[in-house]
Motif scaffolding. Structure first.
Motif, PDB file in Angstrom:
ATOM      1  N   LEU A  23       1.080  -1.353  -0.056  1.00  0.00           N
ATOM      2  CA  LEU A  23       0.088  -0.023  -0.094  1.00  0.00           C
ATOM      3  C   LEU A  23       0.781   1.207  -0.109  1.00  0.00           C
ATOM      4  N   THR A  24       0.656   2.026  -0.916  1.00  0.00           N
ATOM      5  CA  THR A  24       1.405   3.300  -1.033  1.00  0.00           C
ATOM      6  C   THR A  24       0.236   4.498  -1.172  1.00  0.00           C
ATOM      7  N   PRO A  25      -0.241   5.136   0.014  1.00  0.00           N
ATOM      8  CA  PRO A  25      -1.497   5.819  -0.120  1.00  0.00           C
ATOM      9  C   PRO A  25      -1.244   7.189  -1.175  1.00  0.00           C
ATOM     10  N   GLY A  26      -0.029   7.549  -1.345  1.00  0.00           N
ATOM     11  CA  GLY A  26       0.267   8.955  -2.280  1.00  0.00           C
ATOM     12  C   GLY A  26      -0.150   8.270  -3.683  1.00  0.00           C
ATOM     13  N   THR A  61       3.307  -9.084   9.251  1.00  0.00           N
ATOM     14  CA  THR A  61       4.618  -8.252   9.432  1.00  0.00           C
ATOM     15  C   THR A  61       4.508  -7.172   8.366  1.00  0.00           C
ATOM     16  N   ALA A  62       4.936  -6.046   8.890  1.00  0.00           N
ATOM     17  CA  ALA A  62       4.955  -4.821   8.077  1.00  0.00           C
ATOM     18  C   ALA A  62       6.365  -4.507   7.550  1.00  0.00           C
ATOM     19  N   THR A  63       6.690  -4.331   6.316  1.00  0.00           N
ATOM     20  CA  THR A  63       7.974  -4.002   5.802  1.00  0.00           C
ATOM     21  C   THR A  63       7.951  -2.862   4.858  1.00  0.00           C
ATOM     22  N   GLY A  64       8.953  -2.176   4.777  1.00  0.00           N
ATOM     23  CA  GLY A  64       9.209  -0.982   3.913  1.00  0.00           C
ATOM     24  C   GLY A  64       9.867  -1.348   2.537  1.00  0.00           C
ATOM     25  N   PRO A  65      10.154  -0.651   1.716  1.00  0.00           N
ATOM     26  CA  PRO A  65      10.969  -0.845   0.376  1.00  0.00           C
ATOM     27  C   PRO A  65      12.073  -1.757   0.570  1.00  0.00           C
ATOM     28  N   GLY A  66      12.546  -2.406  -0.120  1.00  0.00           N
ATOM     29  CA  GLY A  66      13.630  -3.462  -0.018  1.00  0.00           C
ATOM     30  C   GLY A  66      13.550  -4.534   1.148  1.00  0.00           C
ATOM     31  N   ASP A  67      12.108  -4.788   1.681  1.00  0.00           N
ATOM     32  CA  ASP A  67      11.847  -5.498   2.612  1.00  0.00           C
ATOM     33  C   ASP A  67      12.501  -5.223   4.104  1.00  0.00           C
ATOM     34  N   THR A  68      12.576  -3.879   4.172  1.00  0.00           N
ATOM     35  CA  THR A  68      12.953  -3.378   5.490  1.00  0.00           C
ATOM     36  C   THR A  68      11.976  -3.564   6.577  1.00  0.00           C
ATOM     37  N   PRO A  69      12.569  -4.405   7.500  1.00  0.00           N
ATOM     38  CA  PRO A  69      11.374  -4.481   8.751  1.00  0.00           C
ATOM     39  C   PRO A  69      10.963  -3.371   9.434  1.00  0.00           C
ATOM     40  N   PRO A  92       6.132   5.961   3.679  1.00  0.00           N
ATOM     41  CA  PRO A  92       4.923   6.337   2.854  1.00  0.00           C
ATOM     42  C   PRO A  92       4.593   5.209   1.981  1.00  0.00           C
ATOM     43  N   SER A  93       5.254   4.144   2.019  1.00  0.00           N
ATOM     44  CA  SER A  93       4.859   2.831   1.474  1.00  0.00           C
ATOM     45  C   SER A  93       5.204   1.646   2.189  1.00  0.00           C
ATOM     46  N   ILE A  94       4.105   0.740   2.334  1.00  0.00           N
ATOM     47  CA  ILE A  94       4.336  -0.441   3.299  1.00  0.00           C
ATOM     48  C   ILE A  94       3.899  -1.751   2.706  1.00  0.00           C
ATOM     49  N   THR A  95       4.377  -2.728   2.948  1.00  0.00           N
ATOM     50  CA  THR A  95       3.970  -4.149   2.395  1.00  0.00           C
ATOM     51  C   THR A  95       3.325  -4.840   3.666  1.00  0.00           C
ATOM     52  N   VAL A  96       2.138  -5.282   3.779  1.00  0.00           N
ATOM     53  CA  VAL A  96       1.633  -6.000   4.922  1.00  0.00           C
ATOM     54  C   VAL A  96       1.349  -7.320   4.573  1.00  0.00           C
ATOM     55  N   ALA A  97       2.014  -8.341   5.378  1.00  0.00           N
ATOM     56  CA  ALA A  97       1.780  -9.825   4.823  1.00  0.00           C
ATOM     57  C   ALA A  97       1.538 -10.625   5.972  1.00  0.00           C
ATOM     58  N   ALA A  98       0.534 -11.451   5.866  1.00  0.00           N
ATOM     59  CA  ALA A  98      -0.289 -12.189   6.752  1.00  0.00           C
ATOM     60  C   ALA A  98       0.381 -13.549   6.749  1.00  0.00           C
ATOM     61  N   HIS A  99       0.595 -14.156   7.964  1.00  0.00           N
ATOM     62  CA  HIS A  99       1.256 -15.495   7.623  1.00  0.00           C
ATOM     63  C   HIS A  99       0.476 -16.350   8.850  1.00  0.00           C
ATOM     64  N   LEU A 100      -0.540 -17.027   8.219  1.00  0.00           N
ATOM     65  CA  LEU A 100      -1.429 -17.729   8.940  1.00  0.00           C
ATOM     66  C   LEU A 100      -1.112 -19.400   9.199  1.00  0.00           C
ATOM     67  N   ILE A 101      -1.390 -19.904  10.293  1.00  0.00           N
ATOM     68  CA  ILE A 101      -1.537 -21.190  10.516  1.00  0.00           C
ATOM     69  C   ILE A 101      -2.801 -21.878  10.804  1.00  0.00           C
ATOM     70  N   LEU A 102      -3.503 -22.392   9.874  1.00  0.00           N
ATOM     71  CA  LEU A 102      -4.890 -22.873   9.993  1.00  0.00           C
ATOM     72  C   LEU A 102      -5.100 -24.167  10.766  1.00  0.00           C
ATOM     73  N   PHE A 103      -6.261 -24.191  11.237  1.00  0.00           N
ATOM     74  CA  PHE A 103      -6.765 -25.581  11.909  1.00  0.00           C
ATOM     75  C   PHE A 103      -7.414 -26.413  10.833  1.00  0.00           C
ATOM     76  N   ASN A 104      -7.882 -25.861   9.680  1.00  0.00           N
ATOM     77  CA  ASN A 104      -8.511 -26.507   8.490  1.00  0.00           C
ATOM     78  C   ASN A 104      -8.456 -25.497   7.460  1.00  0.00           C
ATOM     79  N   SER A 105      -8.965 -26.197   6.262  1.00  0.00           N
ATOM     80  CA  SER A 105      -9.022 -25.382   5.140  1.00  0.00           C
ATOM     81  C   SER A 105     -10.523 -25.236   4.729  1.00  0.00           C
ATOM     82  N   ASN A 106     -11.583 -25.415   5.688  1.00  0.00           N
ATOM     83  CA  ASN A 106     -12.726 -25.047   5.582  1.00  0.00           C
ATOM     84  C   ASN A 106     -13.065 -23.977   4.795  1.00  0.00           C
TER      85      ASN A 106
END
Length: 304
Positions: A23-26, A61-69, A92-106
């Protein structure tokens, strides 16, 4: 969705899923202004039942350009992640990545597709037009209306109209030529008569006292019409009155005739014109032509 499989039993004891949003809101603004973005808001898992997620083992996790934590953040029971602690000014720009562990795939079915939505707080997004104005001199304005469609209905913006001021290549080219009749027969000095018409009359033609007959020719050699053309002739008010205010199309001329009873010779008379380009927006300043002079001579002209 990724999953492991026990080769002996066929069971899938570990199911993973994830999503990533940059997401880069600008990017949602195009007017060149500042202050449109106030803050990041949240990330939200949609289309998935959080009861099917091992929230304790999952993270965002949220990272910036170049995968900066930037930050590692927990997922709330409602599937949301608070992003308000991340400065939109500093990042001004972030990458939001969700890492999910699931109990099932329902939740993953042919008709249901879970997703990750990232939002921010700011002004409404903008749509900007870039309009190239035609080089045709007859163009006097541009009008734009935006249309689009979102999930609710078709959209139509307000209409924006702007006048176009003629450029240097789209200006009238107006000139004035003032002449005096040099004929001995006054019947040759009226409108449309042969004259001859000269810049300086023959010395002594009018005697010490007499009437001078003038011809003023106004010509527009430019590519566009001239509007509100007015003659300026302070010494012979009758010439101004004869012309009044008029429009002069491109590549045309108009002639005006007037006379002056002279008490003193020689008499030098100067005229000029002012105008604006046709279809000019209100407030356009008037343009003045180069003055043109004709002289009624007496015998004294010989000395000159």
């Amino acid at each position: 969705m990724l999953f492991s499989m026990d080769p002996t039993t066929g069971a899938s004891p570990c199911v993973h899923s994830g999503a990533s949003v940059t997401l880069t809101p600008g990017d949602f603004y195009c007017d060149g202004g500042t202050g449109h973005v106030q803050a990041y808001q949240k990330a939200q898992l949609t289309g998935i039942n959080t009861a099917n997620i091992n929230l304790a083992a999952s993270s965002v996790t949220a990272t910036g350009p170049g995968d900066t934590p930037i930050a590692t953040l927990p997922i709330q029971p409602d599937g949301s992640v608070d992003l308000s602690t991340i400065s939109a000014a500093d990042h001004p720009s972030i990458t939001v990545a969700a890492h999910l562990i699931l109990f099932n795939s329902n939740d993953f079915t042919p008709t249901n597709h879970p997703s990750l939505v990232v939002s921010y707080v700011g002004d409404a997004p903008q749509v900007c037009f870039r309009t190239t104005v035609s080089t045709t001199c007859t163009v006097t304005g541009v009008t734009n209306t935006a249309t689009g469609t979102d999930s609710t209905a078709p959209l139509t913006s307000n209409t924006v109209s702007l006048p176009v001021v003629p450029g240097a290549g789209c200006q009238p080219n107006v000139t004035v030529n003032k002449e005096i009749c040099d004929g001995n027969d006054l019947h040759h000095c009226g409108p449309g008569k042969s004259g001859p018409w000269v810049k300086k009359s023959t010395p002594g033609l009018l005697g010490l006292l007499g009437t001078a007959y003038w011809r003023i020719t106004v010509t527009n050699a430019g590519p566009v019409d001239a509007a509100n053309v007015t003659l300026h002739d302070s010494q012979t008010q009758g010439c101004e009155n004869a012309a009044g205010t008029f429009n002069l199309p491109a590549n045309t001329s108009r002639q005006f005739y007037c006379s002056t009873f002279l008490l003193l010779l020689p008499f030098s008379n100067t005229a000029k014109a002012s105008f604006v380009p046709a279809n000019s927006p209100p407030g356009t300043p008037r343009t003045y032509t180069t003055p043109s002079t004709a002289v009624a001579c007496s015998l004294l002209c010989i000395l000159n």
